[in-house]
Design a protein around this motif. Sequence first.
Motif, mmCIF file in Angstrom:
data_model
loop_
_atom_site.group_PDB
_atom_site.id
_atom_site.type_symbol
_atom_site.label_atom_id
_atom_site.label_comp_id
_atom_site.label_asym_id
_atom_site.label_seq_id
_atom_site.Cartn_x
_atom_site.Cartn_y
_atom_site.Cartn_z
ATOM 1 N N TYR A 182 0.847 -1.195 0.000
ATOM 2 C CA TYR A 182 0.000 0.000 0.000
ATOM 3 C C TYR A 182 0.880 1.243 0.000
ATOM 4 O O TYR A 182 1.896 1.266 0.706
ATOM 5 C CB TYR A 182 -0.879 0.041 1.253
ATOM 6 C CG TYR A 182 -1.824 -1.128 1.357
ATOM 7 C CD1 TYR A 182 -3.014 -1.151 0.640
ATOM 8 C CD2 TYR A 182 -1.508 -2.212 2.175
ATOM 9 C CE1 TYR A 182 -3.882 -2.235 0.732
ATOM 10 C CE2 TYR A 182 -2.368 -3.297 2.276
ATOM 11 C CZ TYR A 182 -3.552 -3.302 1.550
ATOM 12 O OH TYR A 182 -4.394 -4.377 1.642
ATOM 13 N N PRO A 183 0.464 2.283 -0.731
ATOM 14 C CA PRO A 183 1.220 3.538 -0.627
ATOM 15 C C PRO A 183 0.932 4.188 0.730
ATOM 16 O O PRO A 183 -0.199 4.121 1.224
ATOM 17 C CB PRO A 183 0.670 4.391 -1.774
ATOM 18 C CG PRO A 183 -0.687 3.839 -2.072
ATOM 19 C CD PRO A 183 -0.665 2.388 -1.664
ATOM 20 N N SER A 184 1.947 4.781 1.328
ATOM 21 C CA SER A 184 1.801 5.443 2.633
ATOM 22 C C SER A 184 2.111 6.932 2.494
ATOM 23 O O SER A 184 3.105 7.274 1.864
ATOM 24 C CB SER A 184 2.755 4.798 3.640
ATOM 25 O OG SER A 184 2.841 5.595 4.805
ATOM 26 N N PRO A 185 1.317 7.849 3.076
ATOM 27 C CA PRO A 185 0.185 7.578 3.959
ATOM 28 C C PRO A 185 -1.012 6.975 3.230
ATOM 29 O O PRO A 185 -1.282 7.320 2.092
ATOM 30 C CB PRO A 185 -0.165 8.963 4.527
ATOM 31 C CG PRO A 185 0.424 9.947 3.566
ATOM 32 C CD PRO A 185 1.616 9.289 2.964
ATOM 33 N N SER A 186 -1.725 6.062 3.958
ATOM 34 C CA SER A 186 -2.892 5.396 3.386
ATOM 35 C C SER A 186 -4.123 5.726 4.221
ATOM 36 O O SER A 186 -4.019 6.248 5.329
ATOM 37 C CB SER A 186 -2.668 3.882 3.375
ATOM 38 O OG SER A 186 -2.912 3.357 4.679
ATOM 39 N N GLU A 187 -5.285 5.353 3.686
ATOM 40 C CA GLU A 187 -6.548 5.530 4.422
ATOM 41 C C GLU A 187 -6.796 4.351 5.354
ATOM 42 O O GLU A 187 -7.798 4.313 6.056
ATOM 43 C CB GLU A 187 -7.720 5.633 3.422
ATOM 44 C CG GLU A 187 -7.698 6.868 2.531
ATOM 45 C CD GLU A 187 -8.140 8.140 3.278
ATOM 46 O OE1 GLU A 187 -8.628 8.026 4.424
ATOM 47 O OE2 GLU A 187 -7.973 9.234 2.706
ATOM 48 N N ARG A 188 -5.894 3.370 5.394
ATOM 49 C CA ARG A 188 -6.146 2.135 6.141
ATOM 50 C C ARG A 188 -5.871 2.262 7.632
ATOM 51 O O ARG A 188 -6.217 1.368 8.397
ATOM 52 C CB ARG A 188 -5.289 1.001 5.560
ATOM 53 C CG ARG A 188 -5.671 0.634 4.116
ATOM 54 C CD ARG A 188 -4.727 -0.393 3.530
ATOM 55 N NE ARG A 188 -4.598 -1.598 4.332
ATOM 56 C CZ ARG A 188 -5.449 -2.623 4.305
ATOM 57 N NH1 ARG A 188 -6.488 -2.583 3.510
ATOM 58 N NH2 ARG A 188 -5.246 -3.679 5.062
ATOM 59 N N GLN A 194 -4.696 10.711 9.552
ATOM 60 C CA GLN A 194 -4.322 11.982 10.195
ATOM 61 C C GLN A 194 -3.388 12.794 9.293
ATOM 62 O O GLN A 194 -3.577 13.991 9.092
ATOM 63 C CB GLN A 194 -3.640 11.697 11.541
ATOM 64 C CG GLN A 194 -3.253 12.964 12.304
ATOM 65 C CD GLN A 194 -2.443 12.636 13.558
ATOM 66 O OE1 GLN A 194 -2.682 11.628 14.225
ATOM 67 N NE2 GLN A 194 -1.480 13.486 13.885
ATOM 68 N N ILE A 195 -2.394 12.123 8.727
ATOM 69 C CA ILE A 195 -1.443 12.829 7.859
ATOM 70 C C ILE A 195 -2.158 13.340 6.600
ATOM 71 O O ILE A 195 -1.979 14.490 6.184
ATOM 72 C CB ILE A 195 -0.275 11.897 7.441
ATOM 73 C CG1 ILE A 195 0.494 11.400 8.666
ATOM 74 C CG2 ILE A 195 0.652 12.593 6.442
ATOM 75 C CD1 ILE A 195 1.362 12.392 9.363
ATOM 76 N N LEU A 196 -3.017 12.489 6.017
ATOM 77 C CA LEU A 196 -3.709 12.882 4.782
ATOM 78 C C LEU A 196 -4.673 14.042 5.024
ATOM 79 O O LEU A 196 -4.898 14.871 4.131
ATOM 80 C CB LEU A 196 -4.449 11.683 4.179
ATOM 81 C CG LEU A 196 -3.547 10.624 3.522
ATOM 82 C CD1 LEU A 196 -4.370 9.396 3.139
ATOM 83 C CD2 LEU A 196 -2.815 11.189 2.308
#
Length: 454
Positions: A182-188, A194-196
């Motif tokens: 998964y790309p980070s930051p992720s919605e998971r 928080q970062i997104l």
Amino acid sequence: MAQKKINLPESDIPESWYNIVADMPNKPLPPLHPGTHEPIGPEMLAPLFPMELIKQEVTSDTWVPIPDEVREVYKIWRPTPMFRAYGLEKLLDTPAKIYYKYEGVSPAGSHKPNTAVPQAYYNKQAGVKRITTETGAGQWGSALSFACQLFGIECEVYMVRASYDGKPYRKIMMNTWGATVYPSPSERTAAGRQILSQNPHSPGSLGIAISEAVELAMQDDDTKYALGSVLNHVLMHQTVIGLEAIKQLELAGDFPDIVVAPFGGGSNFAGIAFPFLRHNLTEGKQVRCIAAEPASCPKLTRGVFRYDLGDTIGMTPLLPMYTLGHNFIPAPIHAGGLRYHGAGAIVSQLLKDGLIEAQAFKQLECFEAGIQFARSEGIIPAPEATHAIATVIREAKQAKEEGKAKTILFNLCGHGHFDMGAYEQYLSGKLVEHEVTAEEIRESLAELNTPEIA
Ligand SMILES: *Cc1c(COP(=O)(O)O)cnc(C)c1O
């Protein structure tokens, strides 16, 4: 010309890892709880790591036996070859003798499988079903994917967004070994969300990706977390590099004056340097061990020695480290593996005590060195490894000026086959120089509210 390639038989794969803590005059300070600032016990690490690895993290034994199952897997690519760099020596017209240990022959193309394999093995022994981790440039994620596949463990990798977009084939490599990426930051994760919410276009960082992987491991009993650098047990697993190197140099009738490795969190540096430092600490030898870091992420040469978090959100214990601050987001230079804000506790203590050295390099000098190396030795080095080569070239030139013969060993920690984009930029004159400013470092460090070290 004497022998160029120095090989060892399989029977010379080390039987134990070397734990430098046993020989250190000042032991590394303990990790602290991020909330209470009290030293933490092994139980706080238990949700994240299997007990065998926690034991290795705190052991004071000098030698820790390598399980037979791990040595069997090491046989796929170990012992790794050592080369005398006759081509580079000739190019530089230096009286210095230059040797390198080549870790790029591993399945993942770097030194990282040296610790990924034992970490997967001990997790399997403990009945763990799934491991989460972060990856920057993709080297660690690939190594762990490979190791998890061999031992039948699921692997979930949080890959720094900038690399996920820039190095798609590292991702496919992980998928090939069965991992989910998964790309980070992720919605998971809460950390990723928080970062997104603050920056929907965040390029990510290793610190953020660690927060995500740790958060998931904390939530699930069957899931643990693995780190590819920084921690004591990771550094110890890498000592197979230096232990083999000592035997290979013996075969060549040599012993180094200088040992060099690139520095991200400290694992490949520790791997090659600690077995030589042992001779300094126990026999009074005087090998200079130099860590080479990027000028855009210079924690060793321009950071401070104090307690800091290992990640961005604050999920990890506080570790005593040279750091630029856990919110530091390094410029997207091509040596992705060196873009970490801090350094391991052991290497930090050794630097503080003057037992090792550090130097910082800008990326143009590094790529120039990488090209010289590729053209004189044949192997195309990973951008991380070019930092060590730049150091070696400076030392070899100095040896020439002084008319002194000296023996230099460096760790060629990986090949650069996934970094052709970076080489393309360099060769077409588009690679930009970058060095972090004093103001950027001051601002990042001003945000630290963790305990000072006396
Ligand atoms: C991960 C990595 C590094 C940096 O990590 P260390 O723990 O400091 O070794 C350097 N080079 C390569 C090729 C890497 O994959």
